[in-house]
Write a protein that holds these residues in place. Structure first.
Motif, PDB file in Angstrom:
ATOM      1  N   TYR A 299     -20.615  -4.900 -19.619  1.00  0.00           N
ATOM      2  CA  TYR A 299     -21.905  -5.290 -19.042  1.00  0.00           C
ATOM      3  C   TYR A 299     -22.548  -6.396 -19.868  1.00  0.00           C
ATOM      4  O   TYR A 299     -23.099  -7.369 -19.321  1.00  0.00           O
TER       5      TYR A 299
ATOM      6  N   THR B 174     -34.053  -1.449  -8.033  1.00  0.00           N
ATOM      7  CA  THR B 174     -33.481  -2.454  -8.924  1.00  0.00           C
ATOM      8  C   THR B 174     -34.187  -3.794  -8.815  1.00  0.00           C
ATOM      9  O   THR B 174     -34.440  -4.454  -9.821  1.00  0.00           O
TER      10      THR B 174
ATOM     11  N   LEU C  62     -30.570  -0.443 -16.276  1.00  0.00           N
ATOM     12  CA  LEU C  62     -29.221  -0.980 -16.118  1.00  0.00           C
ATOM     13  C   LEU C  62     -28.233   0.035 -16.681  1.00  0.00           C
ATOM     14  O   LEU C  62     -28.595   0.913 -17.466  1.00  0.00           O
ATOM     15  N   ASP C  63     -26.977  -0.106 -16.334  1.00  0.00           N
ATOM     16  CA  ASP C  63     -26.008   0.948 -16.640  1.00  0.00           C
ATOM     17  C   ASP C  63     -25.495   0.891 -18.082  1.00  0.00           C
ATOM     18  O   ASP C  63     -24.287   1.033 -18.333  1.00  0.00           O
TER      19      ASP C  63
ATOM     20  N   CYS D 123     -29.663   4.625 -19.899  1.00  0.00           N
ATOM     21  CA  CYS D 123     -29.539   5.732 -18.948  1.00  0.00           C
ATOM     22  C   CYS D 123     -29.901   7.066 -19.615  1.00  0.00           C
ATOM     23  O   CYS D 123     -30.604   7.897 -19.020  1.00  0.00           O
TER      24      CYS D 123
ATOM     25  N   GLU E 163     -24.158   3.523  -4.877  1.00  0.00           N
ATOM     26  CA  GLU E 163     -24.568   3.017  -6.181  1.00  0.00           C
ATOM     27  C   GLU E 163     -23.770   3.769  -7.241  1.00  0.00           C
ATOM     28  O   GLU E 163     -24.229   4.778  -7.782  1.00  0.00           O
TER      29      GLU E 163
ATOM     30  N   TRP F  84     -22.752   3.922 -10.626  1.00  0.00           N
ATOM     31  CA  TRP F  84     -22.967   3.460 -11.990  1.00  0.00           C
ATOM     32  C   TRP F  84     -22.494   4.543 -12.949  1.00  0.00           C
ATOM     33  O   TRP F  84     -23.139   5.578 -13.084  1.00  0.00           O
TER      34      TRP F  84
ATOM     35  N   ASN G 224     -22.307   5.149 -16.267  1.00  0.00           N
ATOM     36  CA  ASN G 224     -23.133   5.678 -17.357  1.00  0.00           C
ATOM     37  C   ASN G 224     -24.352   6.437 -16.832  1.00  0.00           C
ATOM     38  O   ASN G 224     -24.759   7.448 -17.414  1.00  0.00           O
TER      39      ASN G 224
END
Length: 469
Positions: free
Chosen positions: A13, A90, A112-113, A118, A136, A138, A140
């Motif tokens: 990321y 988001t 954000l992941d 998280c 969705e 994600w 994490n």
């Protein structure tokens, strides 16, 4: 999920953000994007939840998903009034709409992941259930929710052709994430089968139908539509062509249709244009202004009550430019326009109720179409282009009952509009078949919420389904 895997994702990321940073910075300066919510996005500094009631965290990425959640939130309040509901999104436009639409609930930017963001968000919210709208995935975020003791569900799950092909290329990763989900409430059988092929647990996958059918307004005399028609001065004698969720060059096609049809001896035709993306509002305004046709901006019509619309990032600047070539800041309602540019967010669903003929945009280009259920629910005789892969199941159902038409190009769009205006019996029948289909497919919200309630009650998906039957 292992800590090593989580930090590998963090590294990926970070690398993507670093590479994309020039584009992110340019869009932040040019279009006002990506400026807000960085404490929540990067550090998980979301609001701290108080109280010990069960908490449902609903995540909707942007405007479309935010609107989609309306019936689910209402049904949750009806079935489980003791639960707390919080909503994350988001995008900035999604956040602004959610703040207006769900003002009684806590609304925030989703982290954000990154694993630390998280984890921090889960600690502060303490959710009992994390609900992701449509798709969705994600890793994490899902892992953090599971570590925090929450159940995780996808509702209104869908997988477009492109998404399915992309996820199959990284199936080991996707299967690892899908295997953690407690419920995948899919829109249809094909989507359910695709989730299972990607590695979801069969016992977690259930078909509940599309929430979009439930969220579609069917009454043209609803207060919001009536108020907007009054504001815009649309009378009973007017005929209205609405082109919604448009992308270039669909606005130009619609203007050409207006020019062609307006010269004929029939009731006055007015055109309402609703672009899909707010950053294109000014571009479309310049296009309309260049035609010399009398026009107006929705954002500058005055006198609206209870307005839920959200203005675009460019509104402050563009309001000084006037409406329809005027230098004034705003115009009174009932202006003498032939084209109305809806340059606000969150109103399209109500404007469809004012349409006599409809075209659903994003279908002549590469975007794959947009939601055609809203005009169908009102009984609007509706057409769209050939590229509707993202709404294939809905299109298939509409075409099966002869409730909509596919137009291959601008010439066929013009032919459709002419026939809809000339042959009122034909257009009324087309619209009524579409409306009847929408009414027949409703009920997904209740089925979905009953399965979510079953998760928090400790039931299996099968048990929840038996209770719902």
């Amino acid at each position: 999920m292992s800590r090593l895997f989580a930090w590998l994702l963090n590294g990926c990321y970070a690398a993507v953000i670093a590479v994309a940073s020039p584009v992110i910075l340019w869009r932040a300066v040019r279009h006002g994007k990506y400026r807000d919510g960085w404490g929540a996005k990067l550090l998980g500094r979301v609001p701290v939840r108080t109280g010990d009631a069960p908490c449902v965290w609903l995540h909707a990425v942007s405007v479309g998903e935010v609107n989609l959640l309306a019936t689910t939130i209402t049904e949750l309040a009806r079935q489980r009034p003791d639960w707390q509901v919080v909503v994350s999104t988001t995008t900035r436009t999604g956040w602004e709409l959610a703040c207006k639409k769900y003002a009684q609930h806590t609304v925030f930017y989703c982290p954000l992941d990154f694993s630390w963001a998280c984890a921090a968000a889960v600690r502060r919210l303490r959710p009992s259930l994390l609900v992701l709208a449509e798709l969705e995935l994600w890793p994490n975020l899902i892992a953090a929710a599971k570590r925090g003791g929450a159940r995780v569900a996808i509702i209104n799950g869908r997988l477009s052709d492109n998404s399915f092909r992309g996820y199959r290329r990284v199936r080991p990763l996707v299967a690892r994430v899908l295997g953690q989900l407690d419920l995948i409430a899919a829109q249809d059988e094909e989507t359910a089968a695709r989730f299972e092929r990607l590695g979801a647990k069969p016992q977690a996958v259930r078909v509940t139908g599309s929430l979009k059918f439930d969220g579609a307004e069917t009454d043209r005399d609803n207060p919001r539509t009536v108020e907007l028609k009054r504001l815009a001065g649309i009378g009973a004698e007017d005929r209205v062509l609405l082109v919604g969720s448009t992308q270039a060059p669909e606005e130009l096609y619609a203007i050409d249709v207006l020019r062609s049809v307006s010269g004929d001896a029939r009731a006055p035709l007015r055109l309402i244009v609703v672009p899909r993306h707010p950053e294109r509002f000014e571009e479309v305004a310049q296009l309309i202004a260049s035609t010399g046709i009398p026009w107006a901006r929705r954002s500058q019509l005055t006198g609206v009550a209870g307005d839920e619309a959200q203005r675009s990032p460019q509104d402050a600047a563009s309001s000084a430019k006037g409406t329809g070539g005027s230098a004034s800041g705003s115009v009174p309602s009932h202006p003498a326009w032939q084209i109305l540019l809806v340059d606000v967010i969150g109103e399209l669903g109500a404007w469809w109720g004012a349409a006599d003929v409809g075209f659903v945009g994003g279908s002549f280009g590469s975007r794959g179409g947009q939601n055609m259920l809203e005009p169908a629910a009102y009984g609007v005789p509706t057409c769209f282009g050939p590229n509707t892969r993202n709404f294939r199941d809905i299109v298939r159902r509409l075409l099966a009952v002869d409730g909509a038409k596919v137009v291959a190009d601008a010439a066929e769009l013009q032919q459709f509009v002419r026939r809809a205006l000339d042959d009122r019996a034909w257009s009324a029948d087309l619209g009524e078949r579409a409306r009847a289909l929408v009414l027949s497919q409703q009920g997904a919200t209740q089925r979905t919420v009953e399965r979510l309630a079953g998760l928090l009650a400790g039931e299996t998906v099968n048990d929840a389904g038996n209770q719902a039957a």
